[in-house]
Design a protein around this motif. Structure first.
Motif, PDB file in Angstrom:
ATOM      1  N   ALA A  62     -29.185 -36.662  28.397  1.00  0.00           N
ATOM      2  CA  ALA A  62     -28.250 -37.453  27.593  1.00  0.00           C
ATOM      3  C   ALA A  62     -27.147 -36.580  27.023  1.00  0.00           C
ATOM      4  O   ALA A  62     -27.403 -35.473  26.525  1.00  0.00           O
ATOM      5  CB  ALA A  62     -28.996 -38.149  26.455  1.00  0.00           C
ATOM      6  N   SER A  63     -25.912 -37.074  27.090  1.00  0.00           N
ATOM      7  CA  SER A  63     -24.799 -36.387  26.441  1.00  0.00           C
ATOM      8  C   SER A  63     -24.944 -36.544  24.921  1.00  0.00           C
ATOM      9  O   SER A  63     -25.692 -37.409  24.446  1.00  0.00           O
ATOM     10  CB  SER A  63     -23.470 -36.980  26.910  1.00  0.00           C
ATOM     11  OG  SER A  63     -23.270 -38.271  26.349  1.00  0.00           O
ATOM     12  N   PRO A  64     -24.229 -35.718  24.137  1.00  0.00           N
ATOM     13  CA  PRO A  64     -24.363 -35.793  22.670  1.00  0.00           C
ATOM     14  C   PRO A  64     -24.020 -37.161  22.087  1.00  0.00           C
ATOM     15  O   PRO A  64     -24.464 -37.493  20.973  1.00  0.00           O
ATOM     16  CB  PRO A  64     -23.375 -34.731  22.186  1.00  0.00           C
ATOM     17  CG  PRO A  64     -23.238 -33.775  23.325  1.00  0.00           C
ATOM     18  CD  PRO A  64     -23.335 -34.620  24.552  1.00  0.00           C
ATOM     19  N   GLU A  65     -23.243 -37.963  22.808  1.00  0.00           N
ATOM     20  CA  GLU A  65     -22.828 -39.275  22.291  1.00  0.00           C
ATOM     21  C   GLU A  65     -23.935 -40.327  22.362  1.00  0.00           C
ATOM     22  O   GLU A  65     -23.804 -41.414  21.801  1.00  0.00           O
ATOM     23  CB  GLU A  65     -21.616 -39.787  23.067  1.00  0.00           C
ATOM     24  CG  GLU A  65     -20.355 -38.958  22.927  1.00  0.00           C
ATOM     25  CD  GLU A  65     -20.356 -37.705  23.769  1.00  0.00           C
ATOM     26  OE1 GLU A  65     -19.518 -36.817  23.528  1.00  0.00           O
ATOM     27  OE2 GLU A  65     -21.204 -37.601  24.689  1.00  0.00           O
ATOM     28  N   VAL A  66     -25.020 -40.023  23.062  1.00  0.00           N
ATOM     29  CA  VAL A  66     -26.097 -41.005  23.248  1.00  0.00           C
ATOM     30  C   VAL A  66     -27.042 -40.973  22.048  1.00  0.00           C
ATOM     31  O   VAL A  66     -27.605 -39.922  21.713  1.00  0.00           O
ATOM     32  CB  VAL A  66     -26.887 -40.716  24.545  1.00  0.00           C
ATOM     33  CG1 VAL A  66     -27.987 -41.750  24.741  1.00  0.00           C
ATOM     34  CG2 VAL A  66     -25.948 -40.701  25.744  1.00  0.00           C
ATOM     35  N   ASP A  67     -27.220 -42.112  21.410  1.00  0.00           N
ATOM     36  CA  ASP A  67     -28.139 -42.179  20.273  1.00  0.00           C
ATOM     37  C   ASP A  67     -29.547 -42.543  20.744  1.00  0.00           C
ATOM     38  O   ASP A  67     -29.800 -42.711  21.938  1.00  0.00           O
ATOM     39  CB  ASP A  67     -27.634 -43.171  19.227  1.00  0.00           C
ATOM     40  CG  ASP A  67     -27.467 -44.586  19.765  1.00  0.00           C
ATOM     41  OD1 ASP A  67     -28.012 -44.907  20.843  1.00  0.00           O
ATOM     42  OD2 ASP A  67     -26.772 -45.394  19.105  1.00  0.00           O
ATOM     43  N   ALA A  68     -30.467 -42.660  19.786  1.00  0.00           N
ATOM     44  CA  ALA A  68     -31.870 -42.922  20.125  1.00  0.00           C
ATOM     45  C   ALA A  68     -32.029 -44.254  20.859  1.00  0.00           C
ATOM     46  O   ALA A  68     -32.819 -44.370  21.809  1.00  0.00           O
ATOM     47  CB  ALA A  68     -32.724 -42.912  18.860  1.00  0.00           C
ATOM     48  N   GLU A  69     -31.265 -45.250  20.440  1.00  0.00           N
ATOM     49  CA  GLU A  69     -31.352 -46.558  21.100  1.00  0.00           C
ATOM     50  C   GLU A  69     -30.860 -46.451  22.538  1.00  0.00           C
ATOM     51  O   GLU A  69     -31.431 -47.060  23.446  1.00  0.00           O
ATOM     52  CB  GLU A  69     -30.530 -47.578  20.314  1.00  0.00           C
ATOM     53  CG  GLU A  69     -30.735 -49.034  20.740  1.00  0.00           C
ATOM     54  CD  GLU A  69     -29.901 -49.430  21.953  1.00  0.00           C
ATOM     55  OE1 GLU A  69     -30.330 -50.312  22.721  1.00  0.00           O
ATOM     56  OE2 GLU A  69     -28.806 -48.840  22.126  1.00  0.00           O
TER      57      GLU A  69
END
Length: 276
Positions: free
Chosen positions: A136-143
Protein backbone atom coordinates in the motif's frame (compact mmCIF):
# COMPACT_ATOMS: atom_id res chain seq x y z
CA UNK A 1 -23.93 -8.45 0.59
CA UNK A 2 -21.62 -5.54 -0.22
CA UNK A 3 -22.88 -2.82 -2.53
CA UNK A 4 -19.78 -0.59 -2.69
CA UNK A 5 -19.03 -0.13 -6.38
CA UNK A 6 -15.93 -1.67 -7.92
CA UNK A 7 -14.77 -0.76 -11.42
CA UNK A 8 -12.47 -3.09 -13.34
CA UNK A 9 -10.54 -1.74 -16.29
CA UNK A 10 -9.70 -4.81 -18.32
CA UNK A 11 -11.97 -7.85 -18.30
CA UNK A 12 -9.47 -10.64 -18.97
CA UNK A 13 -8.65 -13.79 -17.02
CA UNK A 14 -7.53 -12.17 -13.79
CA UNK A 15 -10.51 -9.80 -13.67
CA UNK A 16 -12.84 -12.71 -14.42
CA UNK A 17 -11.33 -14.73 -11.59
CA UNK A 18 -11.64 -11.88 -9.10
CA UNK A 19 -15.23 -11.16 -10.13
CA UNK A 20 -16.14 -14.84 -9.82
CA UNK A 21 -14.60 -14.99 -6.35
CA UNK A 22 -16.25 -11.78 -5.18
CA UNK A 23 -19.70 -12.90 -6.30
CA UNK A 24 -19.16 -16.33 -4.74
CA UNK A 25 -18.32 -14.50 -1.49
CA UNK A 26 -21.64 -12.64 -1.68
CA UNK A 27 -20.68 -9.43 -3.49
CA UNK A 28 -23.60 -7.79 -5.33
CA UNK A 29 -23.19 -8.21 -9.13
CA UNK A 30 -24.95 -4.89 -9.76
CA UNK A 31 -22.11 -3.16 -7.87
CA UNK A 32 -19.41 -4.44 -10.24
CA UNK A 33 -18.60 -2.53 -13.43
CA UNK A 34 -16.10 -3.58 -16.11
CA UNK A 35 -14.68 -1.86 -19.16
CA UNK A 36 -13.08 -3.83 -21.95
CA UNK A 37 -12.55 -2.99 -25.64
CA UNK A 38 -13.60 -6.49 -26.75
CA UNK A 39 -17.40 -6.70 -27.23
CA UNK A 40 -17.35 -10.50 -27.03
CA UNK A 41 -15.58 -10.38 -23.68
CA UNK A 42 -18.04 -7.79 -22.37
CA UNK A 43 -20.93 -10.00 -23.43
CA UNK A 44 -19.38 -13.06 -21.73
CA UNK A 45 -18.91 -11.20 -18.47
CA UNK A 46 -22.41 -9.72 -18.54
CA UNK A 47 -24.02 -13.07 -19.35
CA UNK A 48 -22.04 -15.05 -16.79
CA UNK A 49 -22.17 -12.65 -13.86
CA UNK A 50 -24.99 -10.19 -14.51
CA UNK A 51 -22.64 -7.24 -14.09
CA UNK A 52 -22.54 -3.97 -16.03
CA UNK A 53 -19.98 -3.68 -18.80
CA UNK A 54 -18.71 -0.73 -20.84
CA UNK A 55 -16.52 -0.06 -23.85
CA UNK A 56 -15.40 3.27 -22.35
CA UNK A 57 -13.11 3.27 -19.32
CA UNK A 58 -14.45 6.54 -17.95
CA UNK A 59 -18.04 5.30 -18.01
CA UNK A 60 -17.06 2.24 -15.99
CA UNK A 61 -15.68 4.50 -13.27
CA UNK A 62 -19.07 6.07 -12.53
CA UNK A 63 -19.50 6.24 -8.73
CA UNK A 64 -16.87 3.55 -8.18
CA UNK A 65 -15.13 3.56 -4.80
CA UNK A 66 -12.46 1.10 -5.95
CA UNK A 67 -10.71 0.91 -9.31
CA UNK A 68 -8.99 -2.37 -10.23
CA UNK A 69 -6.47 -2.02 -13.06
CA UNK A 70 -6.26 -5.37 -14.85
CA UNK A 71 -4.48 -4.25 -18.00
CA UNK A 72 -1.14 -5.02 -19.62
CA UNK A 73 1.72 -2.92 -18.23
CA UNK A 74 2.48 -1.57 -21.70
CA UNK A 75 -0.96 0.06 -21.72
CA UNK A 76 -0.60 1.62 -18.28
CA UNK A 77 0.59 5.13 -19.18
CA UNK A 78 -2.09 5.70 -21.82
CA UNK A 79 -4.96 4.30 -19.76
CA UNK A 80 -3.95 6.09 -16.55
CA UNK A 81 -3.58 9.43 -18.31
CA UNK A 82 -6.95 8.98 -20.02
CA UNK A 83 -8.87 8.35 -16.79
CA UNK A 84 -6.89 10.86 -14.69
CA UNK A 85 -9.51 13.67 -14.92
CA UNK A 86 -12.22 11.36 -13.57
CA UNK A 87 -10.01 10.05 -10.77
CA UNK A 88 -9.04 13.57 -9.69
CA UNK A 89 -12.68 14.18 -8.79
CA UNK A 90 -13.76 10.78 -7.45
CA UNK A 91 -10.43 9.76 -5.80
CA UNK A 92 -11.12 6.02 -5.53
CA UNK A 93 -8.80 3.41 -4.09
CA UNK A 94 -6.66 2.16 -6.99
CA UNK A 95 -5.81 -1.54 -6.90
CA UNK A 96 -3.20 -2.34 -9.55
CA UNK A 97 -2.70 -5.87 -10.85
CA UNK A 98 -0.15 -4.61 -13.39
CA UNK A 99 3.20 -6.35 -13.06
CA UNK A 100 6.23 -4.12 -12.86
CA UNK A 101 4.44 -0.76 -12.74
CA UNK A 102 5.61 1.15 -9.66
CA UNK A 103 3.34 3.35 -7.58
CA UNK A 104 5.39 6.46 -8.41
CA UNK A 105 4.77 5.98 -12.15
CA UNK A 106 1.02 5.65 -11.60
CA UNK A 107 0.94 8.75 -9.40
CA UNK A 108 2.76 10.67 -12.13
CA UNK A 109 0.32 9.54 -14.83
CA UNK A 110 -2.69 10.32 -12.64
CA UNK A 111 -1.31 13.79 -11.92
CA UNK A 112 -2.38 13.54 -8.29
CA UNK A 113 -1.53 11.41 -5.28
CA UNK A 114 -4.18 8.71 -5.01
CA UNK A 115 -4.32 5.78 -2.60
CA UNK A 116 -2.72 2.89 -4.52
CA UNK A 117 -2.33 -0.77 -3.64
CA UNK A 118 -0.06 -2.85 -5.83
CA UNK A 119 -0.95 -6.54 -6.09
CA UNK A 120 1.29 -9.32 -7.37
CA UNK A 121 -0.93 -12.37 -7.98
CA UNK A 122 0.10 -15.57 -9.72
CA UNK A 123 -1.67 -17.72 -12.28
CA UNK A 124 -3.35 -20.06 -9.74
CA UNK A 125 -5.36 -16.98 -8.73
CA UNK A 126 -7.41 -17.75 -11.84
CA UNK A 127 -8.70 -20.85 -10.03
CA UNK A 128 -9.02 -19.10 -6.63
CA UNK A 129 -5.84 -20.69 -5.23
CA UNK A 130 -3.43 -17.83 -5.79
CA UNK A 131 -0.60 -16.56 -3.61
CA UNK A 132 -0.78 -12.78 -3.70
CA UNK A 133 1.53 -10.07 -2.40
CA UNK A 134 0.20 -6.57 -1.64
CA UNK A 135 1.81 -3.21 -0.91
CA UNK A 136 0.00 0.00 0.00
CA UNK A 137 1.14 3.53 -0.80
CA UNK A 138 1.18 6.01 2.13
CA UNK A 139 -2.18 7.42 0.99
CA UNK A 140 -4.00 4.14 1.73
CA UNK A 141 -5.77 4.09 5.09
CA UNK A 142 -6.82 1.07 7.15
CA UNK A 143 -10.21 0.88 5.45
CA UNK A 144 -8.54 0.94 2.03
CA UNK A 145 -6.16 -1.86 3.00
CA UNK A 146 -9.08 -3.93 4.21
CA UNK A 147 -10.98 -3.27 0.97
CA UNK A 148 -8.02 -4.28 -1.20
CA UNK A 149 -7.41 -7.40 0.85
CA UNK A 150 -11.07 -8.41 0.63
CA UNK A 151 -10.98 -8.15 -3.16
CA UNK A 152 -7.75 -10.10 -3.56
CA UNK A 153 -8.73 -12.77 -1.03
CA UNK A 154 -11.37 -13.76 -3.57
CA UNK A 155 -8.47 -15.19 -5.61
CA UNK A 156 -6.41 -16.82 -2.88
CA UNK A 157 -4.01 -16.26 0.01
CA UNK A 158 -2.92 -12.66 0.63
CA UNK A 159 0.24 -11.34 2.30
CA UNK A 160 1.25 -7.69 2.76
CA UNK A 161 4.81 -6.46 2.31
CA UNK A 162 6.01 -3.37 4.17
CA UNK A 163 8.15 -1.88 1.37
CA UNK A 164 7.34 -1.66 -2.32
CA UNK A 165 10.66 -3.13 -3.49
CA UNK A 166 9.67 -6.40 -1.80
CA UNK A 167 7.00 -6.85 -4.47
CA UNK A 168 9.92 -7.87 -6.71
CA UNK A 169 10.73 -10.65 -4.25
CA UNK A 170 7.08 -11.71 -4.29
CA UNK A 171 7.34 -11.85 -8.08
CA UNK A 172 10.38 -14.12 -7.81
CA UNK A 173 8.77 -16.52 -5.32
CA UNK A 174 5.03 -16.75 -5.94
CA UNK A 175 4.62 -14.78 -9.16
CA UNK A 176 7.04 -16.92 -11.16
CA UNK A 177 6.86 -19.81 -8.68
CA UNK A 178 4.15 -21.88 -10.41
CA UNK A 179 6.49 -22.30 -13.40
CA UNK A 180 9.17 -23.70 -11.09
CA UNK A 181 6.78 -26.32 -9.79
CA UNK A 182 5.49 -27.11 -13.27
CA UNK A 183 9.07 -27.64 -14.41
CA UNK A 184 9.71 -30.02 -11.52
CA UNK A 185 6.46 -31.84 -12.24
CA UNK A 186 7.43 -32.10 -15.90
CA UNK A 187 10.75 -33.66 -14.89
CA UNK A 188 9.03 -36.10 -12.53
CA UNK A 189 6.60 -37.18 -15.24
CA UNK A 190 9.46 -37.80 -17.64
CA UNK A 191 11.34 -39.76 -14.98
CA UNK A 192 8.25 -41.89 -14.31
CA UNK A 193 7.91 -42.76 -17.98
CA UNK A 194 11.63 -43.56 -18.21
CA UNK A 195 11.21 -45.94 -15.27
CA UNK A 196 8.42 -47.82 -17.07
CA UNK A 197 5.16 -46.09 -16.13
CA UNK A 198 2.69 -45.15 -18.84
CA UNK A 199 2.43 -41.40 -19.47
CA UNK A 200 -1.04 -40.97 -17.93
CA UNK A 201 -0.12 -42.83 -14.75
CA UNK A 202 3.10 -40.81 -14.40
CA UNK A 203 1.14 -37.58 -14.92
CA UNK A 204 -1.58 -38.33 -12.39
CA UNK A 205 0.80 -39.66 -9.73
CA UNK A 206 2.96 -36.55 -10.10
CA UNK A 207 0.05 -34.10 -9.90
CA UNK A 208 -1.56 -35.83 -6.91
CA UNK A 209 1.77 -36.04 -5.10
CA UNK A 210 2.32 -32.31 -5.61
CA UNK A 211 -1.20 -31.55 -4.39
CA UNK A 212 -0.83 -33.81 -1.36
CA UNK A 213 2.55 -32.37 -0.39
CA UNK A 214 1.23 -28.80 -0.67
CA UNK A 215 -1.85 -29.68 1.40
CA UNK A 216 0.27 -31.28 4.11
CA UNK A 217 2.59 -28.26 4.21
CA UNK A 218 -0.34 -25.84 4.41
CA UNK A 219 -2.12 -27.74 7.20
CA UNK A 220 0.94 -28.67 9.27
CA UNK A 221 2.64 -26.52 11.89
CA UNK A 222 5.95 -28.14 10.97
CA UNK A 223 8.31 -26.46 8.48
CA UNK A 224 9.02 -28.18 5.14
CA UNK A 225 12.38 -29.37 6.46
CA UNK A 226 10.64 -31.35 9.22
CA UNK A 227 8.04 -32.77 6.84
CA UNK A 228 10.87 -33.85 4.55
CA UNK A 229 12.59 -35.61 7.44
CA UNK A 230 9.37 -37.46 8.28
CA UNK A 231 9.27 -38.92 4.77
CA UNK A 232 12.98 -39.82 4.75
CA UNK A 233 13.80 -43.15 6.38
CA UNK A 234 17.50 -43.76 7.09
CA UNK A 235 18.97 -45.90 4.36
CA UNK A 236 15.74 -45.83 2.36
CA UNK A 237 14.74 -44.84 -1.15
CA UNK A 238 13.93 -41.21 -0.36
CA UNK A 239 17.27 -40.66 1.33
CA UNK A 240 19.05 -41.99 -1.76
CA UNK A 241 17.10 -39.66 -4.05
CA UNK A 242 17.62 -36.61 -1.83
CA UNK A 243 21.35 -37.29 -1.80
CA UNK A 244 21.37 -36.68 -5.55
CA UNK A 245 19.59 -33.34 -5.11
CA UNK A 246 22.01 -32.35 -2.34
CA UNK A 247 24.99 -33.28 -4.49
CA UNK A 248 23.69 -30.85 -7.13
CA UNK A 249 23.16 -28.21 -4.39
CA UNK A 250 19.46 -27.73 -5.11
CA UNK A 251 19.11 -25.01 -2.47
CA UNK A 252 21.76 -22.84 -4.11
CA UNK A 253 20.24 -23.43 -7.55
CA UNK A 254 16.79 -22.32 -6.37
CA UNK A 255 18.27 -19.25 -4.68
CA UNK A 256 20.12 -18.35 -7.89
CA UNK A 257 16.96 -18.78 -9.98
CA UNK A 258 14.83 -16.68 -7.61
CA UNK A 259 17.45 -13.93 -7.54
CA UNK A 260 17.54 -13.90 -11.35
CA UNK A 261 13.74 -13.54 -11.45
CA UNK A 262 13.86 -10.73 -8.85
CA UNK A 263 16.55 -8.88 -10.80
CA UNK A 264 14.56 -9.17 -14.03
CA UNK A 265 11.48 -7.80 -12.29
CA UNK A 266 13.54 -4.76 -11.24
CA UNK A 267 14.80 -4.28 -14.80
CA UNK A 268 11.29 -4.44 -16.26
CA UNK A 269 9.96 -1.99 -13.67
CA UNK A 270 12.70 0.51 -14.51
CA UNK A 271 12.04 0.14 -18.22
CA UNK A 272 8.32 0.81 -17.81
CA UNK A 273 9.00 3.85 -15.65
CA UNK A 274 11.61 5.30 -18.01
CA UNK A 275 9.53 4.71 -21.15
CA UNK A 276 6.48 6.48 -19.73
Amino acid sequence: MSTARIAFIGGGNMATSLIAGLIADGYAPQSIQVSDPNPEQRNRLQTRFGIRTFADNREALDAAETLVLCIKPQMAAKVCADIAPVLADSRPLVLSIMAGVPESAMQRWFGTELPIVRAMPNTPAMVQTGAIGLHASPEVDAEGRNRAETIMRAAGLVRWVSEEFKIDAVTAISGSGPAYFFLFMEAMEEAGVALGLDAETARLLTIQTALGAAKMAMESNDPPSRLREQVTSPGGTTERALAVFNEADLHALVAKAATAARDRAIELSRTLSEDA
